[in-house]
Structures are given as structure tokens and as C-alpha cells.
Design an enzyme around this catalytic site. Structure first.
Site, PDB file in Angstrom:
ATOM      1  N   GLU A 197     -27.078 -49.561  23.108  1.00 46.98           N
ATOM      2  CA  GLU A 197     -28.341 -49.274  23.774  1.00 46.98           C
ATOM      3  C   GLU A 197     -28.601 -50.357  24.831  1.00 46.98           C
ATOM      4  O   GLU A 197     -28.300 -51.533  24.612  1.00 46.98           O
ATOM      5  CB  GLU A 197     -29.456 -49.295  22.726  1.00 46.98           C
ATOM      6  CG  GLU A 197     -30.858 -49.072  23.259  1.00 46.98           C
ATOM      7  CD  GLU A 197     -31.913 -49.293  22.192  1.00 46.98           C
ATOM      8  OE1 GLU A 197     -32.941 -48.601  22.227  1.00 46.98           O
ATOM      9  OE2 GLU A 197     -31.711 -50.173  21.317  1.00 46.98           O
ATOM     10  N   LYS A 241     -33.282 -40.631  23.362  1.00 49.93           N
ATOM     11  CA  LYS A 241     -33.847 -41.130  22.101  1.00 49.93           C
ATOM     12  C   LYS A 241     -35.124 -40.376  21.751  1.00 49.93           C
ATOM     13  O   LYS A 241     -36.034 -40.259  22.560  1.00 49.93           O
ATOM     14  CB  LYS A 241     -34.121 -42.631  22.239  1.00 49.93           C
ATOM     15  CG  LYS A 241     -34.530 -43.335  20.953  1.00 49.93           C
ATOM     16  CD  LYS A 241     -34.656 -44.826  21.223  1.00 49.93           C
ATOM     17  CE  LYS A 241     -35.008 -45.623  19.980  1.00 49.93           C
ATOM     18  NZ  LYS A 241     -35.119 -47.073  20.274  1.00 49.93           N
ATOM     19  N   CYS A 243     -30.722 -47.092  17.701  1.00 49.37           N
ATOM     20  CA  CYS A 243     -31.491 -48.250  17.239  1.00 49.37           C
ATOM     21  C   CYS A 243     -32.541 -47.870  16.196  1.00 49.37           C
ATOM     22  O   CYS A 243     -32.216 -47.588  15.050  1.00 49.37           O
ATOM     23  CB  CYS A 243     -32.117 -48.946  18.444  1.00 49.37           C
ATOM     24  SG  CYS A 243     -32.745 -50.620  18.085  1.00 49.37           S
TER      25      CYS A 243
END
Length: 490
Positions: A255, A316, A366
Site C-alpha cells: 500500500e 480499498k 492494510c
């Protein structure tokens, strides 16, 4: 008064035992002992006392566990968050006190713990699942249970052992079997955890390029971060050409490895072309992409293929509040100007990952790896491998990265898939479907982890059942609390 203070201090110590069971330590067996302390304190107490003791226990657990949240912004983020989590735990322990004298009390108390974790996964601001007991069990006897009932079943099993231990002095003939049953179940399930490559294997490379510096301003040198990841990929290509490393079939970047939008910046696109051509494999690149329609950023993973450039994207879906987004910005600005550092990122909605060579890769970026439903949706979209591109540079050398790696290990067992963790600054890791880590990087060190991993399409029972185990355990706990409350009033 002294007795009350002693109980509060003991509750805090019990919570601290659970904290000490979490990574980077491997003392997983301390967690049930922490619950045993809580069970002894809650027995026969009123709901009000149960709430206070739960808050103290929760602070002993959450305050040290979440220390990383204040690494660069101070107490204003860390202590309020720890206190909020402790208060939510207190709500659960208030109900546990009500059921603590019912027949089979350890079962109902453990079910209420699952209910409490369910609540913290939803509230506030979309939930904060950090501190779920399963995430402190990436090894040990409870972990195989994740393949049956997911993270909620692991948390239930740990809590049940602890609450049953608390009853050994009262009704040991009932308590002892309840304490041992979760451990025996975990050992019995262990041989059933699948690791066979039913869809073949692939060679995967996880690139950790490192950042110029830790902290909130790590991305002030965005070009340097991109250059670092390109350079480490080029170095890997040289190692492959020299026979020092195997040729990867696919490459995972972290990321924020390219916070320069490659769709708007020709230099960034040229660098990605160069890296993909050198390594001769598709690269999943973590990038910040600005949408042309609304001008707002997306935390996006871009599939970059040799000779073709960008061919697919994943945005995301579960954004981090107070980081990627800022709820009630004007209100919180009264307390700290640091809120203006938070972004205005927009969430995605499509859980499908990338087809990268022979692999169908689920992407859980994440913060997303902490959420059961987000990971499950990405897996059930047809994945046979999980990638977790992450950026932990914001939290320096704290325990955060080890806690997050533990989540990836639990997800590997829960869904029966190998997991590739690619971090900007560490810890990157290769996780096998049984949760074992076969390769890992250090912190703030450039690295490239190359490994052959199994592709597994077979769904575990946990994947097939989805959220049902959590819902059932939550419902049982709440029904028991209602019964306990009614009997107490009578």
C-alpha cells in the site's frame, strides 16, 4: 474501600495478561489466564460493579495494546481510543456479571464476549476490531479453530477456557471439562487444516522498498518511496537473471508504494513499466489514484502488467477513520489540529481481486484485514491466494505491524489460503495456509521475499458458514443475559 481498589487493580492486571499474550510475544496461553482473573472478579457481582471492573480490565488490555496509535500524534489519539474500547468492554462485562451465577455460566460469559467483540466491530465509526482475542492467537492450540468458526470461535474458546478456570474452586467437576474442551477441540481440528495445493502452485514475490523516514510525513517524499520499490524490484530481477532467486509468477507491492498517481503522471507510469518489464511478471501496485469525476482520492491497488501497463484496479473498501477519512472533522479540530492530516479518501465497493497468472488473488489492503466480512467477501469472489498490501510507516517501530501480521496469520487458517503480506517498511511476510510464517522481513529494511505458495480453491467450513457462528454465539449470550437479568429482578 481497600477491597474495591484491590479488585480494580487486579482487574487491570488481568487485562494486562491478555495484552502480554499478543504479538510480538508468543505467550498465547496468558490470554485464558487473563479471562480467569476477570471471571473470578465478576462472579456474583451487580451489573454496575461488572461494568467498572470491565473498564479497568479493558484499560489494562487496550491501553498498552493501542500505544501505537499515539506514536506521532500523542495522547490525544491513544488514550481516548483505549478508554472507548474499555467502556465497550465494560458494557459486556456488566452483562457477564448478571449471568455469572447461572448454570453453565462460563459458556454464557464467553458468548457475551463474542457479542462484545461483534459490537466493537461495528461501533464507532464503522467499528474498530483491533484487540479481538483471536488476533492474539496466531500460534498455539486455539488457532486451528479459526478454520471451523473463524475469529469469533477462537475468541469464544479462549474466553471459555478462562471463565471455566475461574470456576475450578467452586464446581471443578463441571468447570474442568469446560476449560479443557476448547484446547482439546483445537488439537483435534489441527490435522484437518488444509495446506494441499488443489489448484497448483505459484512463485510469489513481496517487495518491501522502505520509506525515507518513519512518521506522519513518510510520504512527503513520494517519489523516493516509488523509486525505492522500483529499485528493489530491479535488484530482484538481477538476482533472478543470475540464478540467485526464482522467477516470480506475480509480484505484490505494498500500500502507498506509489502515492504518485500513475494515471496522471507519465514519469510514474514509465517507472512501473520499467519494473514490470524487468521482473517479467504482473505487479500489484498500491497507489493513490484521484478520480476524474469528483477529484477525490482512492486508495487503489493497480494491476500493472509487462508491456500492457494498467489492466485492472481494486479500491480499498474499509477505510481507516482518523487517517484516510475524518469523521466530524470540525468537531475534533477543537481538540487537535492534527485532524487536518486525515484524508478525504472514498471507499470502493467491488471485493473482486486480480487474476495474476494462474492465481486469483484476493486483495485486503492494510486495515481491511481486521474485518471478517471484508476478507470473507474477497475470498468468496473466487480467490485462491490472499494478498495484504499494507503501509505501517506511520507507526514507526511500534508493535502495530506485528499485531497486523498476526491478523493475516489467523486469516490464512480461517480461509485455508496462503497470505502474502507486502509492507512499505515492514514487517512483510509469507504466510502458509496453516498460519506459519516461512519468510519475513525486518523493519525499515528493503527486502524481497520470494516463495512458492499453494493455490487453494477449497473453502473451509469457516468460509462457508460466514458470520453464522458469531451471530449464534452472540444471540445465546444475549438470551442468557436477559434470563439472568429477569431472575435477578425477581
Amino acid at each position: 474501600m481497600r477491597g474495591a481498589l484491590a479488585r480494580v487493580a487486579l482487574a487491570g492486571a488481568g487485562g494486562a495478561l491478555v495484552y502480554l499474550s499478543f504479538p510480538p510475544r508468543s505467550a498465547w496461553w496468558l490470554a485464558p489466564l487473563g479471562f480467569a482473573v476477570l471471571g473470578v472478579l465478576l462472579h456474583g457481582r451487580r451489573a454496575r460493579a461488572g461494568f467498572g471492573l470491565g473498564v479497568a480490565w479493558g484499560l489494562g488490555f487496550m491501553a498498552p495494546l493501542l500505544r501505537w496509535t499515539g506514536e506521532f500524534v500523542g495522547l490525544i489519539a491513544w488514550l481516548p481510543l483505549a478508554l472507548l474500547c474499555a467502556v465497550l468492554i465494560g458494557l459486556g462485562t456488566a452483562l457477564m456479571a448478571r449471568v455469572s451465577t447461572l448454570p453453565g455460566a462460563p459458556l454464557w460469559m464467553a458468548a457475551l464476549w463474542v457479542a462484545d467483540e461483534w459490537l466493537r466491530g461495528l461501533f464507532p465509526f464503522g467499528g474498530f476490531p483491533w484487540g479481538r482475542i483471536a488476533f492474539g492467537q496466531p500460534e498455539g492450540w486455539y488457532l486451528p479453530l479459526a478454520s471451523v468458526g473463524g475469529a469469533p470461535l477462537v475468541g469464544f474458546a479462549v474466553a471459555l477456557t478462562g471463565f471455566a478456570l475461574a470456576r475450578l474452586g467452586r464446581r471443578w467437576r463441571v468447570a474442568l471439562p469446560l476449560a479443557l474442551a476448547p484446547l482439546v477441540a483445537g488439537l483435534a481440528v489441527a490435522p484437518l487444516v488444509g495446506v494441499a495445493p488443489d489448484r497448483g502452485t505459484v512463485v510469489v514475490a513481496a517487495i518491501q522498498g522502505n520509506v525515507p523516514r518513519a512518521g506522519l510525513d513518510f510520504n512527503a517524499q513520494r517519489r523516493a518511496v516509488l523509486d525505492n520499490h522500483v529499485q528493489r524490484t530491479l535488484q530482484l530481477a538481477e538476482d533472478v537473471a543470475a540464478g540467485r532467486e526464482r522467477q516470480p509468477d506475480l509480484v505484490i507491492w505494498p500500500e502507498n508504494s506509489s502515492d504518485i498517481d500513475p494515471f496522471r503522471n507519465a514519469d510514474a507510469a514509465a517507472l512501473l513499466d520499467r519494473a514490470a518489464a524487468a521482473i517479467r511478471a504482473p505487479i500489484a501496485v498500491g497507489a493513490v489514484v484521484v478520480d476524474r469525476a469528483d477529484g477525490l482520492p482512492r486508495n487503489t491497488v493497480v494491476l500493472w502488467e509487462p508491456g500492457r501497463g494498467a489492466t485492472d484496479t481494486y479500491t480499498k473498501r474499509q477505510l481507516q477513520p482518523f487517517g484516510e477519512t475524518m469523521p466530524y472533522r470540525s468537531f475534533f479540530r477543537v481538540f487537535s489540529k492534527a485532524v487536518d492530516r486525515a484524508g478525504q479518501f472514498q471507499p470502493g465497493s467491488d471485493p473482486e481481486g486480480f487474476a495474476m497468472g494462474a492465481a486469483k488473488v484476493a486483495l485486503d489492503t492494510c486495515y481491511e484485514v481486521a474485518f471478517d466480512g471484508v476478507v470473507r467477501d474477497s475470498v468468496t469472489a473466487g480467490a485462491d491466494l490472499i494478498a495484504v498490501p499494507t503501509n505501517n510507516a506511520t507507526f514507526g517501530y511500534t508493535e502495530m505491524t506485528y499485531q497486523q501480521l498476526a491478523m493475516s496469520r489467523v486469516r490464512a487458517v480461517e480461509h485455508g489460503k496462503a497470505v502474502v503480506v507486502a509492507a512499505t517498511s515492514g514487517v512483510s511476510a509469507i504466510v502458509q495456509p496453516d498460519g506459519s510464517v516461512t519468510r519475513r522481513s525486518g523493519l525499515f529494511t528493503p527486502d524481497a521475499l520470494v516463495a512458492e505458495l499453494p493455490l487453494r480453491g477449497e473453502a473451509t467450513l469457516a468460509t462457508r458458514l460466514g458470520a453464522w457462528p458469531e451471530w449464534v454465539m452472540t444471540a445465546l449470550g444475549l438470551v442468557a443475559a436477559a434470563v439472568g437479568w429477569t431472575l435477578t429482578r425477581r
